[in-house]
Design a protein around this motif. Structure first.
Motif, PDB file in Angstrom:
ATOM      1  N   ALA A  28      31.663 -31.473   9.779  1.00 14.98           N
ATOM      2  CA  ALA A  28      31.503 -30.407  10.772  1.00 14.98           C
ATOM      3  C   ALA A  28      32.834 -29.790  11.196  1.00 14.98           C
ATOM      4  O   ALA A  28      32.848 -28.708  11.773  1.00 14.98           O
ATOM      5  CB  ALA A  28      30.770 -30.939  11.996  1.00 14.98           C
ATOM      6  N   LYS A  29      33.939 -30.472  10.924  1.00 11.74           N
ATOM      7  CA  LYS A  29      35.248 -29.913  11.277  1.00 11.74           C
ATOM      8  C   LYS A  29      35.565 -28.714  10.389  1.00 11.74           C
ATOM      9  O   LYS A  29      34.969 -28.525   9.339  1.00 11.74           O
ATOM     10  CB  LYS A  29      36.341 -30.972  11.074  1.00 11.74           C
ATOM     11  N   THR A  30      36.522 -27.943  10.810  1.00 11.84           N
ATOM     12  CA  THR A  30      37.007 -26.823  10.020  1.00 11.84           C
ATOM     13  C   THR A  30      38.077 -27.336   9.062  1.00 11.84           C
ATOM     14  O   THR A  30      39.003 -28.031   9.471  1.00 11.84           O
ATOM     15  CB  THR A  30      37.591 -25.738  10.938  1.00 11.84           C
ATOM     16  N   TRP A  31      37.919 -26.984   7.791  1.00  9.90           N
ATOM     17  CA  TRP A  31      38.852 -27.419   6.752  1.00  9.90           C
ATOM     18  C   TRP A  31      39.259 -26.224   5.901  1.00  9.90           C
ATOM     19  O   TRP A  31      38.544 -25.238   5.822  1.00  9.90           O
ATOM     20  CB  TRP A  31      38.174 -28.439   5.828  1.00  9.90           C
ATOM     21  N   SER A  32      40.373 -26.354   5.226  1.00  7.37           N
ATOM     22  CA  SER A  32      40.787 -25.380   4.230  1.00  7.37           C
ATOM     23  C   SER A  32      40.337 -25.913   2.869  1.00  7.37           C
ATOM     24  O   SER A  32      40.789 -26.979   2.434  1.00  7.37           O
ATOM     25  CB  SER A  32      42.305 -25.207   4.255  1.00  7.37           C
ATOM     26  N   VAL A  33      39.434 -25.195   2.244  1.00  4.37           N
ATOM     27  CA  VAL A  33      38.900 -25.614   0.945  1.00  4.37           C
ATOM     28  C   VAL A  33      39.574 -24.782  -0.140  1.00  4.37           C
ATOM     29  O   VAL A  33      39.583 -23.551  -0.071  1.00  4.37           O
ATOM     30  CB  VAL A  33      37.369 -25.426   0.880  1.00  4.37           C
ATOM     31  N   ASP A  34      40.155 -25.464  -1.117  1.00  4.13           N
ATOM     32  CA  ASP A  34      40.790 -24.809  -2.263  1.00  4.13           C
ATOM     33  C   ASP A  34      39.766 -24.627  -3.372  1.00  4.13           C
ATOM     34  O   ASP A  34      39.074 -25.584  -3.738  1.00  4.13           O
ATOM     35  CB  ASP A  34      41.931 -25.663  -2.821  1.00  4.13           C
ATOM     36  N   TYR A  35      39.687 -23.424  -3.915  1.00  2.00           N
ATOM     37  CA  TYR A  35      38.812 -23.120  -5.048  1.00  2.00           C
ATOM     38  C   TYR A  35      39.679 -22.699  -6.225  1.00  2.00           C
ATOM     39  O   TYR A  35      40.583 -21.877  -6.064  1.00  2.00           O
ATOM     40  CB  TYR A  35      37.833 -21.988  -4.703  1.00  2.00           C
ATOM     41  N   ASN A  36      39.411 -23.249  -7.397  1.00  2.00           N
ATOM     42  CA  ASN A  36      40.190 -22.955  -8.593  1.00  2.00           C
ATOM     43  C   ASN A  36      39.362 -22.137  -9.571  1.00  2.00           C
ATOM     44  O   ASN A  36      38.209 -22.470  -9.844  1.00  2.00           O
ATOM     45  CB  ASN A  36      40.637 -24.244  -9.269  1.00  2.00           C
ATOM     46  N   VAL A  37      39.977 -21.083 -10.106  1.00  2.00           N
ATOM     47  CA  VAL A  37      39.334 -20.242 -11.107  1.00  2.00           C
ATOM     48  C   VAL A  37      40.091 -20.428 -12.423  1.00  2.00           C
ATOM     49  O   VAL A  37      41.302 -20.190 -12.489  1.00  2.00           O
ATOM     50  CB  VAL A  37      39.337 -18.756 -10.702  1.00  2.00           C
ATOM     51  N   ASP A  38      39.378 -20.900 -13.434  1.00  2.00           N
ATOM     52  CA  ASP A  38      39.945 -21.090 -14.772  1.00  2.00           C
ATOM     53  C   ASP A  38      39.600 -19.881 -15.627  1.00  2.00           C
ATOM     54  O   ASP A  38      38.505 -19.315 -15.505  1.00  2.00           O
ATOM     55  CB  ASP A  38      39.366 -22.355 -15.428  1.00  2.00           C
ATOM     56  N   SER A 105      35.722 -25.750  -9.851  1.00  2.00           N
ATOM     57  CA  SER A 105      36.355 -26.877  -9.164  1.00  2.00           C
ATOM     58  C   SER A 105      36.846 -26.444  -7.784  1.00  2.00           C
ATOM     59  O   SER A 105      37.212 -25.284  -7.572  1.00  2.00           O
ATOM     60  CB  SER A 105      37.501 -27.453 -10.003  1.00  2.00           C
ATOM     61  N   TRP A 106      36.846 -27.405  -6.906  1.00  2.00           N
ATOM     62  CA  TRP A 106      37.262 -27.176  -5.526  1.00  2.00           C
ATOM     63  C   TRP A 106      37.781 -28.489  -4.966  1.00  2.00           C
ATOM     64  O   TRP A 106      37.561 -29.550  -5.535  1.00  2.00           O
ATOM     65  CB  TRP A 106      36.108 -26.646  -4.680  1.00  2.00           C
ATOM     66  N   GLY A 107      38.470 -28.390  -3.866  1.00  2.00           N
ATOM     67  CA  GLY A 107      38.970 -29.598  -3.216  1.00  2.00           C
ATOM     68  C   GLY A 107      39.325 -29.321  -1.773  1.00  2.00           C
ATOM     69  O   GLY A 107      39.525 -28.184  -1.357  1.00  2.00           O
ATOM     70  N   VAL A 108      39.396 -30.398  -1.026  1.00  6.36           N
ATOM     71  CA  VAL A 108      39.761 -30.326   0.392  1.00  6.36           C
ATOM     72  C   VAL A 108      40.696 -31.487   0.671  1.00  6.36           C
ATOM     73  O   VAL A 108      40.465 -32.604   0.215  1.00  6.36           O
ATOM     74  CB  VAL A 108      38.506 -30.343   1.298  1.00  6.36           C
ATOM     75  N   MET A 109      41.785 -31.196   1.373  1.00  6.77           N
ATOM     76  CA  MET A 109      42.751 -32.230   1.712  1.00  6.77           C
ATOM     77  C   MET A 109      42.387 -32.818   3.056  1.00  6.77           C
ATOM     78  O   MET A 109      42.102 -32.093   4.008  1.00  6.77           O
ATOM     79  CB  MET A 109      44.176 -31.651   1.770  1.00  6.77           C
ATOM     80  N   ARG A 110      42.371 -34.121   3.136  1.00  2.00           N
ATOM     81  CA  ARG A 110      42.098 -34.813   4.402  1.00  2.00           C
ATOM     82  C   ARG A 110      43.369 -35.035   5.152  1.00  2.00           C
ATOM     83  O   ARG A 110      44.348 -35.425   4.664  1.00  2.00           O
ATOM     84  CB  ARG A 110      41.472 -36.165   4.127  1.00  2.00           C
TER      85      ARG A 110
END
Length: 110
Positions: A28-38, A105-110
């Motif tokens: 529920a927190k706000t995060w910065s999600v990285d999305y990668n385009v190949d 692909s995507w990722g989020v840093m904790r």
């Protein structure tokens, strides 16, 4: 504990959400999600990059190196939901299809 729907589909994205839940990720927190385009070929075309910038703002371009094929990354800030992540991937992939690009692909840093 944060409330969330743990009935994620049996796919790669659902697997990521299950791993995040296992480490008690705060969905529920706000995060910065990285999305990668190949892209099928490098470098991506100027029009492809222009369209991604129009859709998502600032981009980071990571050229190929010895361990990676290269990709373009953008970020979206907000809560991390399965529907949110997969809808961004679908929109970006659809927009990049003509340019030989896909967002899987995507990722989020904790």
């Amino acid at each position: 504990m944060t409330e969330f729907d743990a009935n994620w589909p049996d796919d790669a994205d659902g697997d990521v959400f299950r791993r995040l839940a296992a480490i008690e990720f705060e969905f529920a927190k706000t995060w910065s999600v990285d999305y990668n385009v190949d892209f099928e070929s490098w470098p991506p075309s100027g029009p492809a990059l222009e369209l991604l910038r129009f859709m998502y703002g600032e981009l980071a371009v990571f050229p190929p190196d010895q361990s990676d094929i290269g990709y373009v990354q953008f970020q979206i800030v907000g809560p991390v939901t399965y529907e949110g992540v997969t809808s961004v991937q679908r929109r970006a992939s659809s927009a990049m299809q003509l340019f030989g690009g896909v967002c899987e692909s995507w990722g989020v840093m904790r």
